[in-house]
Design a protein around this motif. Structure first.
Motif, short mmCIF file in Angstrom:
data_model
loop_
_atom_site.label_atom_id
_atom_site.label_comp_id
_atom_site.label_asym_id
_atom_site.label_seq_id
_atom_site.Cartn_x
_atom_site.Cartn_y
_atom_site.Cartn_z
N THR A 29 0.83 -1.20 0.00
CA THR A 29 0.00 0.00 0.00
C THR A 29 0.86 1.25 0.00
O THR A 29 0.61 2.20 -0.75
CB THR A 29 -0.94 0.00 1.23
N VAL A 32 2.26 1.93 -3.46
CA VAL A 32 1.25 2.46 -4.38
C VAL A 32 0.98 3.93 -4.08
O VAL A 32 0.93 4.77 -4.98
CB VAL A 32 -0.05 1.64 -4.32
N LEU A 33 0.82 4.25 -2.80
CA LEU A 33 0.54 5.64 -2.42
C LEU A 33 1.70 6.56 -2.80
O LEU A 33 1.48 7.68 -3.29
CB LEU A 33 0.23 5.74 -0.94
N LYS A 35 3.90 6.08 -5.18
CA LYS A 35 4.02 6.13 -6.63
C LYS A 35 2.98 7.05 -7.25
O LYS A 35 3.26 7.77 -8.20
CB LYS A 35 3.89 4.72 -7.22
N HIS A 36 1.76 7.03 -6.72
CA HIS A 36 0.67 7.77 -7.36
C HIS A 36 0.31 9.06 -6.66
O HIS A 36 -0.49 9.84 -7.18
CB HIS A 36 -0.56 6.86 -7.48
N GLY A 40 -3.75 9.09 -6.27
CA GLY A 40 -4.25 7.86 -5.67
C GLY A 40 -5.22 8.09 -4.52
O GLY A 40 -5.36 7.24 -3.65
N LYS A 42 -8.52 8.12 -4.35
CA LYS A 42 -9.61 7.14 -4.23
C LYS A 42 -9.09 5.85 -3.61
O LYS A 42 -9.73 5.25 -2.76
CB LYS A 42 -10.24 6.86 -5.60
N PHE A 43 -7.91 5.46 -4.04
CA PHE A 43 -7.27 4.26 -3.49
C PHE A 43 -7.02 4.46 -1.99
O PHE A 43 -7.34 3.59 -1.19
CB PHE A 43 -5.95 3.99 -4.22
N ALA A 44 -6.47 5.61 -1.64
CA ALA A 44 -6.16 5.89 -0.24
C ALA A 44 -7.42 5.87 0.63
O ALA A 44 -7.42 5.32 1.73
CB ALA A 44 -5.46 7.25 -0.11
N LEU A 98 -11.24 -2.80 -5.10
CA LEU A 98 -10.04 -2.32 -5.79
C LEU A 98 -10.07 -2.72 -7.27
O LEU A 98 -9.69 -1.92 -8.14
CB LEU A 98 -8.79 -2.86 -5.13
N ALA A 102 -10.10 -0.14 -10.41
CA ALA A 102 -9.08 -0.22 -11.46
C ALA A 102 -9.68 -0.59 -12.82
O ALA A 102 -8.99 -0.53 -13.83
CB ALA A 102 -8.02 -1.24 -11.07
#
Length: 113
Positions: A29, A32-33, A35-36, A40, A42-44, A98, A102
């Motif tokens: 996680t 990903v955070l 990197k984006h 990111g 929405k992911f967070a 997720l 995506a």
């Protein structure tokens, strides 16, 4: 993805490996955070509650137990497996969310076979 991070065979055979697999979700996680970044969000918003409300309490409890040698006791290993089994459906809900976010097929159910 979930089954690739935590293979079902490892989850129910080796408690130490299973605990490490669950803990690895934090590092993945974080990557990903980082990197984006702001892209990111929405992911967070989805994954941070997962980590704080589901994964962190589990790993905190069982890491302490592992360090204290609790996995030497059959009853503790069984308790760990039971709690892990109770957590897995919650993790699968997140993997579905997720996958939807995506825009890809959720392969979790297929991977668990």
């Amino acid at each position: 993805m979930l089954a690739r991070i935590c293979p079902p065979s490892a989850l129910m055979k080796d408690e130490k490996v299973a605990l490490e697999c669950v803990f690895s979700i934090f590092g993945i996680t974080r990557e990903v955070l980082l990197k984006h970044g702001a892209g990111g969000m929405k992911f967070a918003k989805l994954v941070i509650p997962l980590l704080n409300q589901i994964v962190r309490p589990f790993t905190a409890k069982w890491h302490r137990c592992f360090m204290d040698g609790a996995f030497q006791e059959a009853a503790k290993r069984q308790e760990f497996r039971q709690e892990l089994g109770q957590m897995m459906p919650k993790l699968r809900l997140y993997t579905r969310a997720l996958a939807e976010m995506a825009g890809v097929e959720d392969l979790t159910a297929k991977e668990m076979l």
